[in-house]
Design a protein around this motif. Structure first.
Motif, PDB file in Angstrom:
ATOM      1  N   MET A  66      -3.622   5.632   6.863  1.00 38.07           N
ATOM      2  CA  MET A  66      -5.079   5.783   6.937  1.00 38.07           C
ATOM      3  C   MET A  66      -5.743   4.559   7.569  1.00 38.07           C
ATOM      4  O   MET A  66      -6.724   4.685   8.296  1.00 38.07           O
ATOM      5  N   LEU A 111       0.838  -1.190   0.000  1.00 35.24           N
ATOM      6  CA  LEU A 111       0.000   0.000   0.000  1.00 35.24           C
ATOM      7  C   LEU A 111       0.881   1.251   0.000  1.00 35.24           C
ATOM      8  O   LEU A 111       2.064   1.194   0.341  1.00 35.24           O
ATOM      9  N   ARG A 137      -8.189  11.203   6.215  1.00 35.89           N
ATOM     10  CA  ARG A 137      -7.117  11.612   5.314  1.00 35.89           C
ATOM     11  C   ARG A 137      -6.280  12.727   5.919  1.00 35.89           C
ATOM     12  O   ARG A 137      -5.049  12.689   5.885  1.00 35.89           O
ATOM     13  N   ALA A 153       5.914  13.006   4.345  1.00 31.86           N
ATOM     14  CA  ALA A 153       4.793  13.499   3.544  1.00 31.86           C
ATOM     15  C   ALA A 153       5.111  13.535   2.058  1.00 31.86           C
ATOM     16  O   ALA A 153       4.244  13.302   1.223  1.00 31.86           O
ATOM     17  N   GLU A 212      -2.369  12.721   6.788  1.00 31.12           N
ATOM     18  CA  GLU A 212      -1.452  13.696   6.182  1.00 31.12           C
ATOM     19  C   GLU A 212      -0.618  14.383   7.269  1.00 31.12           C
ATOM     20  O   GLU A 212       0.589  14.575   7.120  1.00 31.12           O
ATOM     21  N   LEU A 234       0.376   6.775   2.450  1.00 31.88           N
ATOM     22  CA  LEU A 234      -0.854   7.392   2.926  1.00 31.88           C
ATOM     23  C   LEU A 234      -1.858   6.329   3.378  1.00 31.88           C
ATOM     24  O   LEU A 234      -2.460   6.435   4.457  1.00 31.88           O
ATOM     25  N   GLN A 235      -2.014   5.287   2.580  1.00 36.10           N
ATOM     26  CA  GLN A 235      -2.957   4.221   2.944  1.00 36.10           C
ATOM     27  C   GLN A 235      -2.474   3.473   4.182  1.00 36.10           C
ATOM     28  O   GLN A 235      -3.274   3.071   5.021  1.00 36.10           O
ATOM     29  N   LYS A 241       6.631  11.490   0.342  1.00 33.45           N
ATOM     30  CA  LYS A 241       6.539  10.173  -0.295  1.00 33.45           C
ATOM     31  C   LYS A 241       5.166   9.565  -0.137  1.00 33.45           C
ATOM     32  O   LYS A 241       5.007   8.350  -0.294  1.00 33.45           O
ATOM     33  N   ARG A 242       4.154  10.342   0.168  1.00 37.91           N
ATOM     34  CA  ARG A 242       2.840   9.800   0.553  1.00 37.91           C
ATOM     35  C   ARG A 242       2.237   8.872  -0.483  1.00 37.91           C
ATOM     36  O   ARG A 242       1.500   7.963  -0.126  1.00 37.91           O
ATOM     37  N   HIS A 243       2.547   9.069  -1.752  1.00 39.96           N
ATOM     38  CA  HIS A 243       1.933   8.209  -2.771  1.00 39.96           C
ATOM     39  C   HIS A 243       2.851   7.066  -3.215  1.00 39.96           C
ATOM     40  O   HIS A 243       2.520   6.328  -4.125  1.00 39.96           O
ATOM     41  N   ASP A 244       4.002   6.932  -2.583  1.00 37.22           N
ATOM     42  CA  ASP A 244       4.896   5.816  -2.908  1.00 37.22           C
ATOM     43  C   ASP A 244       4.422   4.547  -2.208  1.00 37.22           C
ATOM     44  O   ASP A 244       3.781   4.603  -1.167  1.00 37.22           O
TER      45      ASP A 244
END
Lengths: 420, 253
Positions: free
Chosen positions: B103, B96, B129, B142, B133, B99-100, B144-147
């Protein structure tokens, strides 16, 4: 956009009194100065992970692709309703299977049982309630869901190979029972079929008689034959796809992927994972039930061979071939396998001779000798080779292949997209 | 008896195939304090934490959290009571995004152990969310949140795991060697982060080999050797204790 020189902060330009968008950071949150911060101090990025517009666009494109199948499948010789409705039905089966296998990682080897249960339930609905497909479909989904609840409740006590074996055992049990003890319900080897003079209480209530000349499923008078059957299946496929999409984008879907990724961690952050896997199992069982119902809708009879372990294995192949865990992959896999099963298997040596007629005679002999074991009866060989190649070189399935091609075309920046 | 103990371990014993891993452990973790547990390898430190979070059941004795006996409860029940744990090897969701990863625990805290929200959108839960964050920014991840989390360095994985625990605002945070295998720079960043958490009044139990970390964070130190607590006190008291020097520091420190 039109920030004045005094107002050059990246904050909103709205009046101060109505600006709750910028969250108040508590005093504890500031970084001490010796920490190398990787981010300039600004508000959190709240852009949606999956913009609803993209999802809608995806659904619309999928709908267009499905509903134009009679056109674009023509060059492939597959644009006839019997095959196209198979694409749709097994697409539903695979999409549902993927909710369990693709998201949670639990590999069920017994999903064909739910397909079979769905078919029997639908035929019984045609016999006892009505030839209308609506009660049949609802009943099938419900009964397949109940079966999945019972089988899942027991099987999900184990994971990995033990789970797979348990589901396989249950499915084989269903298959064998259908031939033996349960013959009063399943009609054994003959298969369960709809008769002219079945009671059909709902039809009898509405029209006064349950007798029909040719028992055919219908949707409020529209008979399920030819293209109508395909359109019905296509609509169901679309609904099934959209629900799967929503589940994938939901917190529940994320938890399922969390379970696949690290179940221990899920427990230690406070999740009771069993209900999550059980719901995923039941939902995928209901998808299988719908697929089974549609098989009966387009051809109102049900046989136990639908529940055999090979059918369970087929849906695993479909999902892995197309790409487990992706939205479109399972459908692609289903289409491909059904295409091979129906078209490739129909190719004979004489068709091959025609196809290679541009070659000189001796060369043609050689080529046809080499190719012929892969077609006709030998279509399984082609499928096996294809499956091997995909698993070895494209572990993410065909969808991963397409994604790689798209990335290469875009300039090979190598930036991985989080499209799922 | 201390009145403000968050967690009390009472007379806990644990054997592994005849080997005594823990014997007669009595421990009081006080509210708002950072309690370090140190000891040589094989002293039973991780076993003690495993007993506290429900991974292992003690053969004897009980663990009490805020007046409630938690021995025999399942890991997710113990977490829902307010105990979060950082493991010795980072337990994250490698597939994941960051961020996930953060979350998910935020959801567990908001919605409890089960919530079957199949058709709501992840993106609609703005509160979850936003919280994720903030925590990611807090631990410096932050950007790299979508890595995918699998792409992180070992040090970053540890910080991510810490963020996953912090987002739950636990009443008690258990840390099993949070700086093991980290560079000096990463270790100092982690110490700094843990100090900031302490300002928020979070109670912590920390297992650590690195004395630099122990002495910069701990209010109280318990020394474990061969499954027994051989000394307890402030860092300075423990450092001066000849028994400890013999058993653990080897007199070299």
């Amino acid at each position: 956009m039109d920030t004045t020189p005094q107002n050059n902060t990246p904050q909103t330009t709205a009046p101060q009194t109505t600006a709750p968008a910028e969250p108040q950071r508590s005093a504890h949150y500031h970084h001490s100065t010796d920490l190398p911060t990787q981010l300039p101090p600004r508000g959190p990025d709240m852009r949606p992970l999956w913009p609803p517009k993209v999802d809608i666009l995806m659904t619309v494109l999928f709908a267009v692709a499905v509903f134009t199948m009679p056109i674009w499948l023509q060059p492939f010789g597959a644009a006839y309703p019997d095959l196209m409705q198979r694409f749709a039905i097994f697409g539903i089966f695979a999409i549902g299977f993927n909710i369990l296998f693709g998201l949670t990682g639990y590999l069920s080897f017994g999903h064909a049982a739910f397909l079979g249960v769905g078919s029997y339930a639908a035929v019984w609905s045609f016999k006892l309630l009505s030839l209308n497909i609506v009660p049949a479909i609802l009943l099938s989904i419900g009964i397949a869901g109940l079966f999945a609840l019972a089988i899942g409740y027991v099987s999900l006590r184990r994971s990995g190979i033990y789970f797979a074996i348990l589901t396989l055992a249950f499915a084989q049990m269903c298959y064998n029972l259908a031939y033996s003890v349960l013959t009063p319900i399943t009609n054994g080897e003959t298969g369960l079929r709809v008769l002219r003079d079945d009671p059909r209480v709902l039809d009898a209530l509405v029209t006064g008689t349950s007798e029909v000349a040719v028992p055919r499923a219908s949707f409020f008078g529209i008979e399920m034959s030819g293209m109508t059957g395909f359109w019905t299946c296509a609509v169901c496929l679309l609904i099934a796809f959209y629900i799967a999409l929503r589940i994938t984008r939901s917190p529940f879907g994320m938890m399922l992927r969390g379970i696949k990724s690290n179940q221990t961690r899920m427990n230690y952050i406070g999740f009771n994972t069993r209900p999550y896997t059980l719901v995923a199992f039941v939902v995928s069982g209901m998808y299988a039930g719908l697929a089974g119902a549609l098989l009966a809708v387009v051809d109102p009879l049900a046989g136990a061979e639908r529940m055999q372990w090979t059918a369970s294995g087929e849906v695993v192949l479909m999902t892995i071939l197309g790409g487990a865990g992706t939205l479109l992959g399972p459908f692609l896999g289903a289409v491909l396998i059904k295409y091979f099963e129906n078209i490739f298997s129909a190719l004979s040596d004489s068709t091959l001779f025609q196809a290679f007629s541009f070659l000189p005679d001796t060369a043609r002999e050689v080529v046809v000798t080499i190719v012929s074991p892969f077609v006709g009866e030998g279509w399984h060989l082609t499928l096996g080779v294809l499956f091997m190649l995909v698993v070895i070189f494209l572990p993410g399935g065909l969808t991963e292949g397409f994604r790689r091609i798209a990335r290469a075309l875009r300039g090979g920046s190598g930036k991985k997209e989080s499209s799922q | 008896m201390m009145g403000n103990a968050v967690l009390s371990v009472a007379d806990v014993q644990k054997n592994f195939a005849g080997l005594r891993a823990l014997s007669d452990i009595d421990l009081q973790i006080e509210e708002g304090k950072t309690h370090a547990i140190i000891g040589p390898n094989g002293a039973g430190k991780s076993t003690l934490l495993n007993v506290c979070v429900g991974r292992l059941a003690p053969d004897q004795g009980a663990v009490v959290f805020h007046g409630q006996v938690i021995t025999g409860k399942k890991p997710h029940e113990i977490n829902q009571l307010g105990i979060a744990r950082v493991f010795q090897t980072p337990e994250i969701f490698p597939d994941l995004t960051l961020l996930q990863n953060v979350m998910a625990p935020a959801y567990a805290r908001r919605d409890g152990p089960i919530r079957l929200n199949l058709l709501t959108r992840l993106d609609d839960d703005k509160d979850v969310r936003l919280e994720a964050e903030h925590i990611l920014e807090d631990v410096g991840l932050a950007a790299k949140r979508h890595d995918e989390a699998s792409a992180l360095s070992r040090g970053d994985k540890r910080r991510l795991e810490l963020a996953m625990c912090l987002v739950q605002h636990p009443k008690l945070l258990l840390l099993d060697e949070p700086t093991a295998g980290m560079s000096r720079l990463d270790t100092n960043r982690t110490i700094d982060l843990l100090k900031r958490i302490k300002e928020r009044g979070m109670t912590k139990v920390i297992i650590e080999h690195d004395m630099h970390v122990v002495f910069s964070l701990a209010d109280k130190v318990s020394v474990l050797a061969q499954g027994r607590i051989i000394a307890e006190g402030t860092p300075d008291e423990v450092r001066a204790d000849p028994k400890v020097q013999e058993a653990y520091l080897g007199g070299a420190h």
